[in-house]
Design an enzyme around this catalytic site. Structure first.
Site, PDB file in Angstrom:
ATOM      1  N   ASP A  26       0.791  -1.251   0.000  1.00  0.00           N
ATOM      2  CA  ASP A  26       0.000   0.000   0.000  1.00  0.00           C
ATOM      3  C   ASP A  26       0.819   1.297   0.000  1.00  0.00           C
ATOM      4  O   ASP A  26       0.458   2.258   0.701  1.00  0.00           O
ATOM      5  CB  ASP A  26      -0.966   0.011   1.206  1.00  0.00           C
ATOM      6  CG  ASP A  26      -1.914  -1.160   1.202  1.00  0.00           C
ATOM      7  OD1 ASP A  26      -1.858  -1.993   0.268  1.00  0.00           O
ATOM      8  OD2 ASP A  26      -2.712  -1.274   2.149  1.00  0.00           O
ATOM      9  N   LYS A 130      -6.594  -4.925  -3.106  1.00  0.00           N
ATOM     10  CA  LYS A 130      -7.204  -5.605  -1.960  1.00  0.00           C
ATOM     11  C   LYS A 130      -8.272  -4.713  -1.321  1.00  0.00           C
ATOM     12  O   LYS A 130      -8.068  -3.526  -1.127  1.00  0.00           O
ATOM     13  CB  LYS A 130      -6.117  -5.993  -0.949  1.00  0.00           C
ATOM     14  CG  LYS A 130      -5.341  -4.843  -0.347  1.00  0.00           C
ATOM     15  CD  LYS A 130      -4.174  -5.395   0.465  1.00  0.00           C
ATOM     16  CE  LYS A 130      -3.402  -4.349   1.220  1.00  0.00           C
ATOM     17  NZ  LYS A 130      -4.108  -3.648   2.272  1.00  0.00           N
ATOM     18  N   THR A 159       0.413   0.750   6.604  1.00  0.00           N
ATOM     19  CA  THR A 159       1.061   1.209   7.808  1.00  0.00           C
ATOM     20  C   THR A 159       1.452  -0.012   8.634  1.00  0.00           C
ATOM     21  O   THR A 159       0.814  -1.057   8.559  1.00  0.00           O
ATOM     22  CB  THR A 159       0.137   2.135   8.646  1.00  0.00           C
ATOM     23  OG1 THR A 159      -1.036   1.407   9.038  1.00  0.00           O
ATOM     24  CG2 THR A 159      -0.259   3.370   7.879  1.00  0.00           C
ATOM     25  N   CYS A 163      -2.039  -2.499   7.823  1.00  0.00           N
ATOM     26  CA  CYS A 163      -1.990  -3.442   6.696  1.00  0.00           C
ATOM     27  C   CYS A 163      -0.726  -4.300   6.679  1.00  0.00           C
ATOM     28  O   CYS A 163      -0.772  -5.456   6.243  1.00  0.00           O
ATOM     29  CB  CYS A 163      -2.168  -2.687   5.388  1.00  0.00           C
ATOM     30  SG  CYS A 163      -3.852  -2.043   5.244  1.00  0.00           S
TER      31      CYS A 163
HETATM   32  C1  C5J Z   1      -3.080   0.590   5.547  1.00  0.00           C
HETATM   33  C2  C5J Z   1      -4.800   1.815   6.726  1.00  0.00           C
HETATM   34  N1  C5J Z   1      -2.610   0.392   4.329  1.00  0.00           N
HETATM   35  N2  C5J Z   1      -3.975   2.225   7.679  1.00  0.00           N
HETATM   36  N3  C5J Z   1      -4.334   1.105   5.646  1.00  0.00           N
HETATM   37  O1  C5J Z   1      -2.415   0.360   6.524  1.00  0.00           O
HETATM   38  O2  C5J Z   1      -5.970   2.069   6.772  1.00  0.00           O
END
Ligand code: C5J
Length: 221
Positions: A26, A130, A159, A163
């Site tokens: 991400d 995803k 993060t 994720c």
């Molecule tokens: C990720 C989130 N990618 N923090 N998403 O960690 O909502």
């Protein structure tokens, strides 16, 4: 034959480059650039932007060594039919699907949903879209990894406590050994960064190993 290993905590991790993949979680504008979803939620994106340069070094080395490289993006269909109602109503002030400075927030095809230019995928690198936090949930990631006989995952991205951690837990339950270079993952909350990494390596690597970009690059040489 010399065995490859990554220096890591709680102990070094042996690996075979042929069965090792890099998973970049991400690294999307919505999470790491000013004006995205992350900032709209009230977060300071400078905390996660520290991961960009180390991620780039690991990505370049992985490309040079011919590792399987997979990128993920969290987001939803434009009609939001794959976004559970419980997720749609989270966020406090800004919600998934609403108009943001970089297009509709966390919607596929919008500018903010795409991967940052510094780490942009090249031809042949699968991109997994995803709908959830974990990269295995409702995606073909496991199938792709199995088809490549992958056993070890180098997991980078954002993060750390959301994720990245969710994906590492999912991967661990599916039998993969995960190593997380700590400078290649980022959180908006320094204390979450610290404890999310501690949780992974605790109790003899209960979910995986924690390392750093230099040690990953050294291990791949
Ligand atoms: C990720 C989130 N990618 N923090 N998403 O960690 O909502």
């Amino acid at each position: 034959m010399t065995q490859h290993q990554f220096q890591a905590e709680p102990f070094a991790l042996p690996f075979d480059p042929a069965s090792t993949a890099l998973v970049m979680i991400d690294m999307q504008r919505d999470f790491v650039e000013p004006g995205g979803f992350g900032e709209a939620l009230g977060n300071d994106v400078s905390f996660v932007r520290t991961a960009i340069a180390p991620c780039k070094l690991v990505l370049e080395k992985a490309r040079e060594k011919g590792l399987l490289i997979i990128h993920t993006r969290e987001g939803h269909r434009p009609d939001l039919s794959d976004c559970p109602a419980a997720k749609l109503t989270r966020g406090g002030q800004t919600f998934i699907g609403e108009k943001g400075p970089m297009g509709r927030i966390l919607v596929r095809g919008e500018q903010g949903h795409d991967i940052i230019p510094e780490l942009y995928p090249i031809a042949g690198e699968p991109v997994i879209d995803k709908p959830g936090k974990g990269a295995f949930y409702q995606t073909d990631l496991h199938l792709i990894l199995q088809n490549h006989n992958i056993k070890t995952l180098i997991v980078c991205g954002v993060t750390t406590e959301v994720c990245v951690n969710t994906t590492v837990r999912e991967a661990n339950d599916r039998g993969y050994e995960c190593i997380i270079p700590q400078d290649c993952v980022g959180s908006y909350f320094p204390e979450f960064q610290k404890y999310a990494l501690e949780m992974i390596k605790a109790q003899g690597a209960i979910f995986g190993w924690v390392s750093n970009a230099d040690a990953i690059i050294a291990g791949l040489k």
